[in-house]
Design a protein around this motif. Structure first.
Motif, PDB file in Angstrom:
ATOM      1  N   ASN A 399       0.835  -1.210   0.000  1.00  0.00           N
ATOM      2  CA  ASN A 399       0.000   0.000   0.000  1.00  0.00           C
ATOM      3  C   ASN A 399       0.869   1.259   0.000  1.00  0.00           C
ATOM      4  N   ARG A 400       1.961   1.197   0.723  1.00  0.00           N
ATOM      5  CA  ARG A 400       2.884   2.334   0.739  1.00  0.00           C
ATOM      6  C   ARG A 400       3.419   2.613  -0.661  1.00  0.00           C
ATOM      7  N   ALA A 403       0.618   4.098  -2.821  1.00  0.00           N
ATOM      8  CA  ALA A 403       0.348   5.488  -2.459  1.00  0.00           C
ATOM      9  C   ALA A 403       1.449   6.414  -2.963  1.00  0.00           C
ATOM     10  N   GLU A 406       1.076   7.101  -6.526  1.00  0.00           N
ATOM     11  CA  GLU A 406      -0.039   8.028  -6.753  1.00  0.00           C
ATOM     12  C   GLU A 406       0.375   9.463  -6.426  1.00  0.00           C
TER      13      GLU A 406
END
Length: 421
Positions: A399-400, A403, A406
């Motif tokens: 997830n890091r 993110a 993004e």
């Protein structure tokens, strides 16, 4: 956009599906009976029987892509297998995931697949002859020893196992756990990750080395359970390495290359896990639907209660979305390489286990008390899939990365100060 599978993709997927229906599914009860009798840590005869049939039919070693992104260290060794693309193999892996023991029948189960890829891509000819060849033929099993109990192993640079050069040998000391496969009596070799250069740059401190499981100083201290399941005969062990001496030629690729090897190993492995997980989800929704259609509560079939219609619909939607994302990632790996597909690999690694766990949980609920028992395979499947939120990197790490990718799209972003009306 055309989502139609081509002839080759369909042909391999359908051959695997047909083989499972003919040779594995009818033997499922026999497998569980053999698994339950006698010693937990043993070779299960029905798997060996089916492996011979699969190999005779040419359904063997699917997982090795025809081009691994870089030429192997020694390209004189020929890997025996179909060498499917990531996309082609992903379709086959989904079929294998529908029955827990199917992958091994095709010599396509972890951690052997990843270890074979490491040896094929980075190994010397001597390493391939000694270890890759019997793995490739399904004669032995292997283990991958990376995670350690004393450090947060989600950051591989934390690994503390020491590998000290002493003449023509390395002396290894450390403690590993979640060492998948060490309980299998056929496990003969482990790839161990540790530090050879503690003072080097943090990503050049680690190395990977081949350690025979019968080397003096290698001790399986205990086998670990997952929510009470020991996952025998494969299993996960805690392993102590106490002054283990192995020849210097057992080092893979060279000192300081361990982190690089780990990154190359994990990309394809994540896709394999995710596609098998989709197969598990398909089996769960099938079991759930059949249960709901066959049971009556409060005067009507459970399937006719609206809450279950919502759950079944959500399950089907989530499976289809997850499959498309996984196939996209596999296709990108084939066309642009693992590095270009890293965001998609990270996304599917988070999404697939989460999706399957939700569907398995609903399927367990649909089965009532039976769902949490050993009478059905749902509870054990849930426990197995739950480990995938850690394996090959925990959700938080992926997830890091997602993110950060993004945020990276907006390098010039500035805080906006709302104007006064």
């Amino acid at each position: 956009m055309d989502f139609t599978l081509n002839e080759r993709e369909t042909w391999f997927r359908d051959r695997v599906r047909s083989f499972i229906d003919r040779n594995i599914r009818p033997r499922n009860a026999q497998y569980h009976a053999q698994e339950a009798e006698g010693d937990r840590w043993k070779v299960i005869p029905v798997i060996e029987e089916v492996k011979q049939i699969a190999r005779a039919e040419g359904l063997w070693n699917f997982f090795m892509p025809p081009h691994s992104g870089q030429p192997p260290v020694d390209d004189s060794f020929e890997f025996e297998g179909e060498q499917l693309t990531n996309l082609e193999y992903a379709l086959c892996a989904e079929e294998m995931g529908r029955i827990s023991w199917a992958s091994e029948c095709f010599n396509c189960s972890a951690p052997d697949t990843g270890n074979m890829e490491v040896l094929n891509r980075y190994g010397t000819r001597a390493q391939k002859d000694r270890w890759l060849k019997p793995l490739m033929h399904g004669e032995i099993r292997s283990a991958f020893l990376m995670t350690e109990p004393a450090v947060a192993s989600s950051d591989a640079t934390n690994i503390e196992t020491s590998m000290v050069r002493d003449g023509d040998h390395y002396v290894i000391n450390g403690r590993k756990w979640w060492s998948s496969g060490v309980g299998d009596p056929r496990c003969k070799i482990a790839i161990v990750m540790g530090k050879t250069s503690p003072d080097a740059h943090r990503h050049q401190q680690q190395s990977q080395i081949l350690v025979p499981m019968d080397a003096p100083g290698v001790r399986i201290e205990r086998m670990l359970s997952v929510y009470g399941y020991d996952h025998a005969p494969h299993g996960h062990g805690e392993v102590v390495l106490d002054n283990v001496r192995v020849p210097a030629e057992n080092i893979i690729l060279g000192e300081g290359r361990g982190f690089e090897i780990a990154q190359g190993r994990l990309g394809p492995g994540r896709i394999h896990h995710c596609m098998r997980t989709i197969g598990i989800a398909e089996s769960a929704i099938e079991a759930m639907a059949k249960r709901l259609l066959s049971r009556v509560a409060f005067g009507k079939r459970i399937a006719d209660h609206s809450v279950w219609e919502q759950r079944i619909a959500r399950a089907r939607i989530d499976i289809e979305m997850t499959r498309l994302l996984c196939l996209k990632a596999a296709d990108m790996m084939d066309k642009a390489g693992n590095k270009a597909a890293r965001d998609e690999i990270a996304m599917i690694k988070v999404q697939a286990p989460t999706m399957a766990l939700n569907i398995l949980d609903d399927a367990i609920q649909a089965h009532g008390g039976g769902g949490v028992s050993g009478d059905f395979e749902l509870a054990s499947a849930w426990a197995n899939v739950r480990t995938l939120r850690f394996a090959d990197g925990p959700d938080e790490v992926h997830n890091r990365a997602i993110a950060r990718a993004e945020f990276g799209k907006y390098p010039d972003a500035k805080a906006e100060v709302p104007g006064r009306g």
